[in-house]
Design a protein around this motif. Structure first.
Motif, PDB file in Angstrom:
ATOM      1  N   MET A 116       0.820  -1.213   0.000  1.00  0.00           N
ATOM      2  CA  MET A 116       0.000   0.000   0.000  1.00  0.00           C
ATOM      3  C   MET A 116       0.856   1.267   0.000  1.00  0.00           C
ATOM      4  N   ILE A 117       2.021   1.186   0.645  1.00  0.00           N
ATOM      5  CA  ILE A 117       2.895   2.360   0.720  1.00  0.00           C
ATOM      6  C   ILE A 117       3.612   2.596  -0.604  1.00  0.00           C
ATOM      7  N   PHE A 118       4.218   1.557  -1.150  1.00  0.00           N
ATOM      8  CA  PHE A 118       5.045   1.718  -2.350  1.00  0.00           C
ATOM      9  C   PHE A 118       4.262   1.534  -3.658  1.00  0.00           C
ATOM     10  N   LYS A 119       3.111   0.875  -3.591  1.00  0.00           N
ATOM     11  CA  LYS A 119       2.213   0.712  -4.740  1.00  0.00           C
ATOM     12  C   LYS A 119       2.918   0.229  -6.010  1.00  0.00           C
ATOM     13  N   PRO A 120       3.524  -0.964  -5.977  1.00  0.00           N
ATOM     14  CA  PRO A 120       4.134  -1.488  -7.208  1.00  0.00           C
ATOM     15  C   PRO A 120       3.089  -1.897  -8.239  1.00  0.00           C
ATOM     16  N   TYR A 121       1.851  -2.066  -7.792  1.00  0.00           N
ATOM     17  CA  TYR A 121       0.759  -2.372  -8.714  1.00  0.00           C
ATOM     18  C   TYR A 121      -0.560  -1.916  -8.082  1.00  0.00           C
ATOM     19  N   ARG A 122      -1.564  -1.756  -8.943  1.00  0.00           N
ATOM     20  CA  ARG A 122      -2.894  -1.342  -8.503  1.00  0.00           C
ATOM     21  C   ARG A 122      -3.926  -2.331  -9.032  1.00  0.00           C
ATOM     22  N   ILE A 123      -5.152  -2.196  -8.549  1.00  0.00           N
ATOM     23  CA  ILE A 123      -6.239  -3.033  -9.052  1.00  0.00           C
ATOM     24  C   ILE A 123      -6.432  -2.741 -10.539  1.00  0.00           C
ATOM     25  N   GLY A 124      -6.502  -3.803 -11.331  1.00  0.00           N
ATOM     26  CA  GLY A 124      -6.663  -3.655 -12.775  1.00  0.00           C
ATOM     27  C   GLY A 124      -5.369  -3.765 -13.551  1.00  0.00           C
ATOM     28  N   ASP A 125      -4.218  -3.751 -12.849  1.00  0.00           N
ATOM     29  CA  ASP A 125      -2.923  -3.867 -13.528  1.00  0.00           C
ATOM     30  C   ASP A 125      -2.652  -5.315 -13.930  1.00  0.00           C
ATOM     31  N   LEU A 126      -2.009  -5.467 -15.083  1.00  0.00           N
ATOM     32  CA  LEU A 126      -1.534  -6.781 -15.518  1.00  0.00           C
ATOM     33  C   LEU A 126      -0.115  -6.944 -15.007  1.00  0.00           C
ATOM     34  N   ILE A 127       0.087  -7.930 -14.134  1.00  0.00           N
ATOM     35  CA  ILE A 127       1.403  -8.124 -13.529  1.00  0.00           C
ATOM     36  C   ILE A 127       1.813  -9.583 -13.605  1.00  0.00           C
ATOM     37  N   GLU A 128       3.103  -9.795 -13.378  1.00  0.00           N
ATOM     38  CA  GLU A 128       3.651 -11.148 -13.269  1.00  0.00           C
ATOM     39  C   GLU A 128       4.474 -11.205 -11.996  1.00  0.00           C
ATOM     40  N   ALA A 129       4.102 -12.104 -11.089  1.00  0.00           N
ATOM     41  CA  ALA A 129       4.799 -12.211  -9.810  1.00  0.00           C
ATOM     42  C   ALA A 129       4.586 -13.595  -9.223  1.00  0.00           C
ATOM     43  N   GLN A 130       5.603 -14.126  -8.574  1.00  0.00           N
ATOM     44  CA  GLN A 130       5.541 -15.441  -7.938  1.00  0.00           C
ATOM     45  C   GLN A 130       5.080 -16.532  -8.912  1.00  0.00           C
ATOM     46  N   GLY A 131       5.518 -16.400 -10.164  1.00  0.00           N
ATOM     47  CA  GLY A 131       5.179 -17.400 -11.170  1.00  0.00           C
ATOM     48  C   GLY A 131       3.763 -17.302 -11.704  1.00  0.00           C
ATOM     49  N   VAL A 132       3.057 -16.213 -11.383  1.00  0.00           N
ATOM     50  CA  VAL A 132       1.675 -16.039 -11.821  1.00  0.00           C
ATOM     51  C   VAL A 132       1.570 -14.789 -12.697  1.00  0.00           C
ATOM     52  N   VAL A 136      -4.699  -7.859 -11.567  1.00  0.00           N
ATOM     53  CA  VAL A 136      -4.967  -7.714 -10.135  1.00  0.00           C
ATOM     54  C   VAL A 136      -6.451  -7.420  -9.927  1.00  0.00           C
ATOM     55  N   LYS A 137      -7.121  -8.302  -9.168  1.00  0.00           N
ATOM     56  CA  LYS A 137      -8.544  -8.136  -8.901  1.00  0.00           C
ATOM     57  C   LYS A 137      -8.774  -7.430  -7.573  1.00  0.00           C
ATOM     58  N   GLU A 138      -7.967  -7.788  -6.570  1.00  0.00           N
ATOM     59  CA  GLU A 138      -8.174  -7.223  -5.239  1.00  0.00           C
ATOM     60  C   GLU A 138      -6.897  -7.359  -4.420  1.00  0.00           C
ATOM     61  N   ILE A 139      -6.619  -6.316  -3.624  1.00  0.00           N
ATOM     62  CA  ILE A 139      -5.482  -6.356  -2.694  1.00  0.00           C
ATOM     63  C   ILE A 139      -6.061  -6.342  -1.287  1.00  0.00           C
ATOM     64  N   GLU A 140      -5.999  -7.487  -0.606  1.00  0.00           N
ATOM     65  CA  GLU A 140      -6.553  -7.595   0.734  1.00  0.00           C
ATOM     66  C   GLU A 140      -5.448  -7.440   1.772  1.00  0.00           C
ATOM     67  N   ILE A 141      -5.823  -7.588   3.042  1.00  0.00           N
ATOM     68  CA  ILE A 141      -4.856  -7.381   4.118  1.00  0.00           C
ATOM     69  C   ILE A 141      -3.724  -8.401   4.053  1.00  0.00           C
TER      70      ILE A 141
END
Length: 271
Positions: A116-132, A136-141
């Motif tokens: 939340m502080i650094f915001k490397p991605y937002r909801i709706g962004d197309l990302i690749e991380a941890q082999g996935v 991004v649909k939702e960022i929960e706690i």
């Protein structure tokens, strides 16, 4: 008979002593939950009007909701006559034990705060991380939810997200589509480049800037391979990717340019 009467009298005494406290605590809980919902709803409206980032908005609302509910439970327990200081000490001791048992969850919570502080991605962004790879649909706690190109829901712990490599394809607003088209050695290179480049420039989903490019990439065993590189918006990636191969094949056929393929040669032996 006397024993039953004693139990009945004891029950009456308990009801007189704890009944009002129990009813009051129940009313406080019901009214408190109503107030919590109103606070969350009002905060959501304020954030929406203030154009808060959607990812940050959901994260803060979840955090606020849990904090208010915990505060309400403490008030209800204190109204029942439980010593809050003693209760707090018990909670602290239990919290320490649970914290040691749930170090991974705490790490995920800390990871969520960092995201939340650094915001490397937002909801709706197309990302690749941890082999996935996914949107991004939702960022929960504790977790980040992503929808893959196969429309599968991937749930990745925030601790791993915060400490791992993240490729954000949406951040720059454009992506390069890498395709390779091969033609025969006998074909004219300049003509081939013109045909392929025309395919790219005539596609409305291909961006004008950066300009698409077509270059000789490799002199392979049976073909001259061209690197065909259009740019597009992230949401148009797959349309441009598949469309480039299909339209290049059609255009090359119309121009009489051969795309090499394995030929089967039959050998006839004399009897």
């Amino acid at each position: 008979m006397e024993k039953a009467q004693e139990w009945f009298d004891y029950g009456i005494e308990l009801a007189k002593e704890f009944g009002p406290k129990l009813i009051t605590a129940l009313l406080i809980y019901i009214v408190g939950m109503w107030v919590v919902k109103k606070i969350i709803g009002g905060t959501r409206k304020v954030m929406s009007k203030s154009k808060y980032d959607e990812s940050l908005q959901k994260f803060l609302l979840n955090l606020l909701s849990w904090s208010l509910k915990i505060f309400l439970i403490i008030i209800v327990i204190s109204r029942l006559g439980v010593d809050v200081t003693t209760f707090a000490a018990v909670i602290a001791a239990a919290g320490l034990a649970v914290g040691l048992a749930l170090q991974g969850s705490l790490s995920n919570f800390a990871g969520g705060v960092l995201l939340m502080i650094f915001k490397p991605y937002r909801i709706g962004d197309l990302i690749e991380a941890q082999g996935v790879l996914g949107v991004v649909k939702e960022i929960e706690i504790f977790t980040t939810k992503m929808v893959t190109p196969q429309n599968k829901l991937a749930i990745v712990p925030n601790g791993a997200m915060a400490n791992g490599n993240i490729i954000n394809y949406t951040a720059e607003g454009k992506m390069r589509v890498d395709t390779v088209i091969g033609v025969g050695y006998g074909e004219d290179i300049k003509k081939t480049k013109e045909v392929l480049l025309n395919v790219l420039t005539s596609n409305p989903k291909v961006l004008k800037e950066p300009a698409p490019s077509v270059n000789v990439m490799e002199l392979a065993d049976s073909s001259v391979n061209f690197a065909v590189r259009p740019f597009c918006k992230p949401e148009d990636y797959w349309d441009v990717y598949f469309g480039t191969y299909e339209n290049c094949k059609i255009a090359l056929d119309e121009a009489g340019i051969e795309i090499p393929y394995p030929h089967q040669v039959e050998i006839h032996k004399e009897a």
